[in-house]
Write a protein that holds these residues in place. Structure first.
Motif: not given
Length: 184
Positions: A42, A46, A85-90
């Motif tokens: 994860r 990110g 999207c990176a923040v939501r993924l983390v």
């Protein structure tokens, strides 16, 4: 700088200094927190998305210096979308508080109150590998709702947080089962 969305709930660990305590001394017990640390898959995903966003922002700067400001604006907008999207993924995963479970995905989030939970248990079943369509045999933490229906999968041992970390999966499953028994 502390990043609270990356910290694990050490109060749920048996050998931590706050064993048996509902929260850490500096945290509000009603605040949502993740009972496990995000996994390397994860965090790596990110980081790759943020690397891509930096390249897109650099290209936006070059395009703006070349004189095409509208095209640079499109690049900046695309980079902002990739950063989001990176923040939501983390932030994706299971979050718990005294009110219930919050199952957060990349594009959606669902809250299940403790009063709606009939049981939480671990089951051996086919699971998706890193959230992709490919299925492998693995373990999943299932949430059975009081009103019936198909159980919801909270997380699996082949997900982005637990792939290659079986002891972390067991600890997280035990923590969520213990928390469910405490609040139900």
């Amino acid at each position: 700088m502390p990043l609270p969305f990356l910290t694990a709930d050490r109060a749920l660990d048996e050998d931590g200094p706050a064993a048996g305590d509902a929260s850490l001394p500096y945290e509000d017990p009603s605040r949502r927190r993740r009972p496990y640390r995000p996994g390397p898959w994860r965090i790596g995903g990110g980081a790759l998305l943020l690397l891509l966003a930096s390249y897109v922002l650099f290209s936006a700067m070059i395009i703006a210096l070349a004189g095409s400001v509208p095209a640079a604006g499109i690049c900046v907008g695309g980079a902002a979308l990739v950063i989001l999207c990176a923040v939501r993924l983390v932030r994706a995963g299971v979050w718990i508080d005294e009110k219930g479970l919050r199952l957060t995905g990349l594009f959606s989030a669902t809250t299940v109150r403790w009063s709606q939970v009939a049981a939480i248990h671990t089951a051996q079943q086919p699971v998706r590998w890193l959230g992709l369509p490919r299925s492998v045999q693995g373990q999943a933490v299932l949430i059975e709702l009081a009103e019936g229906g198909a159980p919801r999968v909270a997380f699996t041992d082949h997900g982005a947080d637990f792939l290659g970390r079986p002891e972390a999966f067991v600890m997280a499953a035990d923590a969520i089962e213990d928390r469910a028994a405490r609040y139900r």
